[in-house]
Design an enzyme around this catalytic site. Structure first.
Site, PDB file in Angstrom:
ATOM      1  N   ASP A  84       0.720  -1.082   0.152  1.00 11.69           N
ATOM      2  CA  ASP A  84       0.079  -0.113   0.405  1.00 11.69           C
ATOM      3  C   ASP A  84       1.096   1.696   0.027  1.00 11.69           C
ATOM      4  O   ASP A  84       0.519   1.915  -1.192  1.00 11.69           O
ATOM      5  CB  ASP A  84      -1.078   0.108   0.829  1.00 11.69           C
ATOM      6  CG  ASP A  84      -1.787   1.221   1.167  1.00 11.69           C
ATOM      7  OD1 ASP A  84      -2.427   1.547  -0.094  1.00 11.69           O
ATOM      8  OD2 ASP A  84      -2.117   1.898   1.800  1.00 11.69           O
ATOM      9  N   ARG A 129     -10.048  10.350 -11.780  1.00 12.07           N
ATOM     10  CA  ARG A 129      -9.557  10.604 -10.771  1.00 12.07           C
ATOM     11  C   ARG A 129      -8.482   9.363 -10.393  1.00 12.07           C
ATOM     12  O   ARG A 129      -7.576   8.722  -8.861  1.00 12.07           O
ATOM     13  CB  ARG A 129     -10.116  10.998  -9.364  1.00 12.07           C
ATOM     14  CG  ARG A 129     -10.638  12.215  -9.586  1.00 12.07           C
ATOM     15  CD  ARG A 129     -11.655  12.811  -8.578  1.00 12.07           C
ATOM     16  NE  ARG A 129     -11.055  11.681  -7.335  1.00 12.07           N
ATOM     17  CZ  ARG A 129     -12.341  11.421  -6.190  1.00 12.07           C
ATOM     18  NH1 ARG A 129     -14.106  11.292  -7.151  1.00 12.07           N
ATOM     19  NH2 ARG A 129     -11.868  10.909  -4.953  1.00 12.07           N
TER      20      ARG A 129
END
Ligand SMILES: CCCCCCCC(=O)SCCNC(=O)CCNC(=O)[C@H](O)C(C)(C)COP(=O)(O)OP(=O)(O)OC[C@H]1O[C@@H](n2cnc3c(N)ncnc32)[C@H](O)[C@@H]1OP(=O)(O)O
Length: 186
Positions: A84, A129
């Site tokens: 992550d 986005r």
């Protein structure tokens, strides 16, 4: 690998922003209190990152004993956190803050405590986005080190956000932002 991850047809590949560090240069932490990369987070993983070529970054994690899951090996959640962080740091090349929307990990090989992991993470492309990223990890130091054997892979969707996103949780912030970009724009 069993992933069903697919990249969309309308994906575009951006250029890194001009202030993104050159290949080989250290990336700034995005937030000093971050569990993944912050240098003011004693409980954290203290990952460090360098810019790679184009939209790629490399990250480093020392697999400390406190990261143990199964006997003698890294906890899967710790490896997921490291991916992550690595894929989020790759998104720094866009020059705007992001958060993770979706992350999927393949755990390919056991990772012994005492290993040093290298992560290679990149932006594959963007749609509006949405930032599509991927990464691999290899063991570069330790008992089973082999830079040619991938021990884990990850795909992740990140979403660019505005400062409004963190305004909602500002009252819970622990510390002051110290970095000019990334998610430190609280
Ligand atoms: C430098 C940075 C390093 C950072 C490393 C660490 C990163 C983190 O761990 S961040 C913390 C974990 N993540 C979070 O807390 C995020 C929590 N979630 C949210 O706030 C929201 O769901 C958020 C911002 C992701 C998306 O919400 P919102 O801004 O309203 O977007 P929304 O309008 O719903 O969706 C935008 C697009 O993304 C897609 N999308 C959103 N979430 C997902 C998802 N989980 N899976 C697939 N697609 C998604 C939507 O379908 C939509 O697509 P399209 O443009 O094609 O219509």
């Amino acid at each position: 690998m069993s992933s069903t991850w697919t990249l969309p047809d309308d994906l575009t590949v951006p250029e890194p922003v001009e202030f993104f560090p050159a290949a080989g240069e250290k990336l700034p932490q995005h937030w000093s209190k971050c569990f993944g990369c912050g240098d003011d987070q004693p409980a954290g993983m203290a990952m460090s990152f360098r810019a790679g070529n184009g939209l790629e970054v490399t990250g480093r994690l020392e697999v400390a004993k406190k990261y143990q899951g199964g006997p003698g090996v890294i906890h899967g959640g710790i490896l997921s956190t490291a991916f992550d962080e690595a894929q989020g740091m790759a998104c720094m090349a866009l020059g705007s803050p992001v958060v993770t929307g979706h992350l999927e990990i393949d755990f390919a090989r056991p990772i012994p405590l005492g290993s040093v992991l290298e992560f290679r993470a990149r932006i594959d492309g963007v749609v509006r986005r949405k930032v599509y990223t991927s990464a691999e990890a290899v063991i570069v130091e330790g008992p089973t080190a082999d830079p040619d054997t991938v021990v884990g892979t990850s795909r992740g969707l990140f979403l660019t956000i505005t400062s409004e996103h963190f305004a909602k949780t500002k009252e819970f912030v622990d510390g002051e932002p110290t970095s000019p970009f990334g998610t430190s724009s609280v």
